[in-house]
Design an enzyme around this catalytic site. Structure first.
Site, PDB file in Angstrom:
ATOM      1  N   CYS A   9       0.014   0.560  10.261  1.00 48.57           N
ATOM      2  CA  CYS A   9      -0.283  -0.491   9.304  1.00 48.57           C
ATOM      3  C   CYS A   9       0.956  -1.218   8.785  1.00 48.57           C
ATOM      4  CB  CYS A   9      -1.067   0.088   8.131  1.00 48.57           C
ATOM      5  SG  CYS A   9      -1.615  -1.202   6.981  1.00 48.57           S
ATOM      6  N   CYS A  44       0.833  -1.200   0.000  1.00 41.01           N
ATOM      7  CA  CYS A  44       0.000   0.000   0.000  1.00 41.01           C
ATOM      8  C   CYS A  44       0.870   1.255   0.000  1.00 41.01           C
ATOM      9  CB  CYS A  44      -0.920  -0.003   1.215  1.00 41.01           C
ATOM     10  SG  CYS A  44      -2.067   1.389   1.248  1.00 41.01           S
ATOM     11  N   CYS A  89     -19.166  -7.387   3.188  1.00 42.20           N
ATOM     12  CA  CYS A  89     -18.575  -6.111   3.558  1.00 42.20           C
ATOM     13  C   CYS A  89     -17.228  -6.009   2.857  1.00 42.20           C
ATOM     14  CB  CYS A  89     -18.403  -6.014   5.067  1.00 42.20           C
ATOM     15  SG  CYS A  89     -17.649  -4.457   5.640  1.00 42.20           S
ATOM     16  N   CYS A 135     -19.922   0.875   7.651  1.00 47.84           N
ATOM     17  CA  CYS A 135     -19.140   0.290   8.734  1.00 47.84           C
ATOM     18  C   CYS A 135     -17.967   1.236   8.959  1.00 47.84           C
ATOM     19  CB  CYS A 135     -18.657  -1.112   8.358  1.00 47.84           C
ATOM     20  SG  CYS A 135     -17.564  -1.871   9.579  1.00 47.84           S
ATOM     21  N   ARG A 189     -18.429  -3.379  17.360  1.00 46.30           N
ATOM     22  CA  ARG A 189     -17.632  -4.587  17.162  1.00 46.30           C
ATOM     23  C   ARG A 189     -16.260  -4.501  17.822  1.00 46.30           C
ATOM     24  NH1 ARG A 189     -17.719  -4.744  11.979  1.00 46.30           N
ATOM     25  NH2 ARG A 189     -19.584  -6.033  11.973  1.00 46.30           N
ATOM     26  N   CYS A 218      -0.054   5.125   6.854  1.00 48.87           N
ATOM     27  CA  CYS A 218      -0.734   4.943   8.139  1.00 48.87           C
ATOM     28  C   CYS A 218       0.249   4.339   9.139  1.00 48.87           C
ATOM     29  CB  CYS A 218      -1.945   4.041   7.975  1.00 48.87           C
ATOM     30  SG  CYS A 218      -3.113   4.586   6.696  1.00 48.87           S
ATOM     31  N   CYS A 231     -16.206 -10.224   5.436  1.00 48.92           N
ATOM     32  CA  CYS A 231     -15.599  -8.930   5.155  1.00 48.92           C
ATOM     33  C   CYS A 231     -14.300  -9.121   4.383  1.00 48.92           C
ATOM     34  CB  CYS A 231     -15.312  -8.187   6.459  1.00 48.92           C
ATOM     35  SG  CYS A 231     -16.762  -8.044   7.542  1.00 48.92           S
TER      36      CYS A 231
END
Length: 335
Positions: free
Chosen positions: A82, A75, A150, A210, A282, A79, A119
């Protein structure tokens, strides 16, 4: 100012919690109000959260979701939490998108283990059209199994959410991560408005939202209040609210951050339940680091959904047998 009783949330406007929770479509929770919630004596806060939880949900039922990484690593974002960011050396390699057969096998296993929602996450800034074309095929196939779907695919361009909706996508995950004020300490390659714009695209397409965040990144209690305020004041607030406990991965900038106190995490769960009473709250990443007693407190505070399975994208998760044993101890059943 929020009093340490179960009756008053805002003495300024003389609003009760019941008034707040019946008006979920308009922005009404200020950061000071939520900070005051987080400052309540722990028994008072849990009592409020549990009382509200019982008004809208079965207090002894938990919804199960399974998360799979359909495209791992490489990616371009930065972040700080991550391990899939290409710029960090975490041992996570860039991998091609999984085949439809591999994804379907995982979906079938998830259903057999009791999950009701499947998901799918992809590590990229945002999907290209060829990625959307592949994802629509996958979504249609998973839907045929009778599972809710999802996806978390990053920033969406105009029109992409509509394509996902047409394929049958039920939920789109796009977390705000933290408060606007603390956000720049964690991410610089996209701004807060990018995230809000994608959420607007999802809402416009008629897909359920979500959206949650991560706590334990070195943020203050005020920043946690700011995150909950952002979520609660979305119009309407998200149907699903994942609260993640930072999983520290060596090689990421946040590795070595002082761990968040367990009770502070439970307080965050309770604030989410009080301010977003109808949402599924969640327990997401970080459950492997949580003792059973901490998870039990989270369920008492209003959490009623978990990610189920031994892995979340690239980080570990409690195994299904351990979760089943915990549910049995607590007398919880799955939806």
């Amino acid at each position: 100012m929020i009093e340490s009783s179960t009756k008053c949330v805002s003495s300024e406007k003389k609003k009760t919690i019941g008034d707040q929770q019946d008006r979920s479509r308009v922005a009404q929770w200020s950061v000071p109000q939520i900070r005051a919630l987080l400052d309540l004596p722990f028994p008072d806060l849990i009592h409020q959260a549990q009382s509200i939880h019982r008004q809208y949900h079965d207090a002894n039922a938990v919804q199960l979701s399974t998360l799979i990484s359909v495209k791992t690593g490489g990616c371009s974002e930065d972040c700080g939490y991550c391990p899939q960011a290409a710029r960090y050396h975490t041992g996570v390699e860039n991998q091609d998108m999984l085949s439809l057969g591999t994804i379907m096998a995982a979906a079938q296993t998830a259903k057999a283990e009791g999950a009701t929602r499947f998901c799918m996450g992809a590590a990229w800034r945002g999907p290209k059209q060829r990625d959307i074309d592949r994802m629509t095929e996958i979504i249609e196939a998973v839907k045929d199994l009778g599972l809710e779907t999802c996806a978390t695919l990053g920033i969406l361009k105009p029109g992409q959410a509509e394509q996902l909706k047409q394929a049958g996508l039920d939920y789109y995950n796009h977390n705000l991560d933290t408060s606007p004020e603390f956000y720049g300490e964690i991410i610089t390659t996209r701004d807060y408005q990018d995230r809000l714009d994608t959420l607007e695209e999802v809402r416009r397409a008629g897909i359920n939202v979500c959206c949650g965040g991560i706590v334990g990144m070195g943020e203050s209690r005020l920043a946690r209040a700011g995150l909950i305020a952002q979520l609660a004041n979305l119009d309407p607030y998200p149907e699903s609210v994942p609260i993640n406990y930072l999983v520290q991965v060596e090689g990421t900038p946040l590795y070595g951050t002082e761990a968040l106190d367990s009770f502070e995490f439970v307080r965050t769960i309770a604030a989410a339940r009080i301010t977003m009473p109808k949402a599924m709250v969640r327990l997401s990443a970080g459950r492997r680091q949580m003792a059973e007693t901490m998870q039990a407190l989270c369920f008492l505070a209003g959490a009623n959904s978990i990610f189920y399975g031994d892995k979340l994208l690239t980080t570990g998760n409690p195994e299904t047998d351990s979760d089943k044993a915990l549910f049995e101890k607590l007398g919880l059943r799955t939806l």
